[in-house]
Design a protein around this motif. Structure first.
Motif, PDB file in Angstrom:
ATOM      1  N   ASN A  48       0.825  -1.214   0.000  1.00  0.00           N
ATOM      2  CA  ASN A  48       0.000   0.000   0.000  1.00  0.00           C
ATOM      3  C   ASN A  48       0.860   1.265   0.000  1.00  0.00           C
ATOM      4  OD1 ASN A  48      -2.400  -1.416  -0.087  1.00  0.00           O
ATOM      5  ND2 ASN A  48      -2.640  -1.444   2.134  1.00  0.00           N
ATOM      6  N   ALA A  49       1.993   1.236   0.716  1.00  0.00           N
ATOM      7  CA  ALA A  49       2.897   2.392   0.721  1.00  0.00           C
ATOM      8  C   ALA A  49       3.444   2.637  -0.682  1.00  0.00           C
ATOM      9  CB  ALA A  49       4.037   2.178   1.712  1.00  0.00           C
ATOM     10  N   MET A  50       3.820   1.569  -1.363  1.00  0.00           N
ATOM     11  CA  MET A  50       4.366   1.723  -2.717  1.00  0.00           C
ATOM     12  C   MET A  50       3.297   2.199  -3.694  1.00  0.00           C
ATOM     13  SD  MET A  50       7.084  -1.431  -3.169  1.00  0.00           S
ATOM     14  CE  MET A  50       5.870  -2.716  -2.948  1.00  0.00           C
ATOM     15  N   SER A  51       2.109   1.602  -3.616  1.00  0.00           N
ATOM     16  CA  SER A  51       1.056   2.025  -4.551  1.00  0.00           C
ATOM     17  C   SER A  51       0.603   3.449  -4.252  1.00  0.00           C
ATOM     18  CB  SER A  51      -0.129   1.051  -4.537  1.00  0.00           C
ATOM     19  OG  SER A  51      -0.768   1.022  -3.282  1.00  0.00           O
ATOM     20  N   GLY A  52       0.573   3.826  -2.980  1.00  0.00           N
ATOM     21  CA  GLY A  52       0.202   5.190  -2.614  1.00  0.00           C
ATOM     22  C   GLY A  52       1.176   6.224  -3.140  1.00  0.00           C
ATOM     23  N   ALA A  53       2.463   5.884  -3.148  1.00  0.00           N
ATOM     24  CA  ALA A  53       3.499   6.799  -3.627  1.00  0.00           C
ATOM     25  C   ALA A  53       3.767   6.621  -5.124  1.00  0.00           C
ATOM     26  CB  ALA A  53       4.790   6.566  -2.852  1.00  0.00           C
ATOM     27  N   ASP A  54       3.198   5.558  -5.710  1.00  0.00           N
ATOM     28  CA  ASP A  54       3.442   5.210  -7.116  1.00  0.00           C
ATOM     29  C   ASP A  54       4.941   5.049  -7.371  1.00  0.00           C
ATOM     30  OD1 ASP A  54       2.871   4.532  -9.733  1.00  0.00           O
ATOM     31  OD2 ASP A  54       2.521   6.582 -10.413  1.00  0.00           O
ATOM     32  N   GLN A  55       5.597   4.355  -6.420  1.00  0.00           N
ATOM     33  CA  GLN A  55       7.043   4.175  -6.502  1.00  0.00           C
ATOM     34  C   GLN A  55       7.435   2.844  -5.865  1.00  0.00           C
ATOM     35  OE1 GLN A  55       9.185   7.472  -4.859  1.00  0.00           O
ATOM     36  NE2 GLN A  55      11.181   6.542  -5.200  1.00  0.00           N
ATOM     37  N   VAL A  56       8.256   2.071  -6.571  1.00  0.00           N
ATOM     38  CA  VAL A  56       8.736   0.791  -6.046  1.00  0.00           C
ATOM     39  C   VAL A  56       9.752   1.041  -4.940  1.00  0.00           C
ATOM     40  CG1 VAL A  56       9.873  -1.387  -6.630  1.00  0.00           C
ATOM     41  CG2 VAL A  56       8.422  -0.254  -8.314  1.00  0.00           C
ATOM     42  N   GLY A  57       9.659   0.284  -3.870  1.00  0.00           N
ATOM     43  CA  GLY A  57      10.662   0.329  -2.825  1.00  0.00           C
ATOM     44  C   GLY A  57      10.466   1.396  -1.766  1.00  0.00           C
TER      45      GLY A  57
END
Length: 182
Positions: free
Chosen positions: A90-99
């Motif tokens: 969810n953190a990655m999808s929320g930021a639209d960034q891997v890792g």
């Protein structure tokens, strides 16, 4: 005549015959059940949609089989690691960034009370199915090493979905060795 009709009927087993007044045969088409379509295996299910969830049991089975083929022990799904993986996806999808992370894995595990020895994670994005994600991890030396880590015995896996993103599906796999509480 009736004998010929019975022979003709035998050539078409999905149809049903009905004897109507006067001894005539009437064939009724479409009275049989439609063929049952086999369901698609969960590892091929497209997860690029809101509310889609990865089949964690299937993931554990796939990873365990891969580990077994490489002389490693099996892994099992852990509910705490599932929550950690979900928060990471969810953190990655929320930021639209891997890792993207809210801290080191050890800190995140300690934050949910998961005592552990070895702990590793695979983060990725852009794979639409579990089969694709597994293949990508297997073909990446650092991700493969994590899946084959001899110390780990538990996993948590989750996806995050972000419509409009070039990745669409974000993946988090957490593998760890639990320690007994003192």
């Amino acid at each position: 005549m009736a004998e010929r009709a019975l022979k003709d009927f035998a050539m078409f087993p999905p149809r049903r015959a009905l004897l109507v007044g006067g001894g005539s045969w009437l064939l009724l088409a479409g009275c049989s059940s439609p063929p049952v379509q086999p369901s698609q295996p969960s590892f091929y299910r497209n997860l690029a949609q809101a509310g889609a969830r990865v089949d964690a049991a299937m993931a554990a089975e796939m990873i365990s089989g891969y580990r077994r083929n490489n002389g490693r022990g099996l892994v099992a799904v852990d509910p705490v690691l599932m929550r950690v993986a979900e928060a990471q996806a969810n953190a990655m999808s929320g930021a639209d960034q891997v890792g993207v992370r809210s801290g080191p894995l050890a800190t995140r595990l300690a934050g949910v009370g998961f005592r552990h020895g070895e702990a590793v994670e695979n983060n990725s994005a852009g794979y639409l199915t579990l089969a694709e994600a597994f293949s990508g991890w297997r073909d990446s030396p650092p991700h493969r090493a994590n899946m084959l880590n001899p110390a780990v015995t538990r996993i948590g896996i989750a996806t995050g979905y972000r419509p409009g993103s070039r990745y669409r599906v974000f993946w988090a796999l957490v593998l760890a060795e639990p320690r007994a509480t003192a």
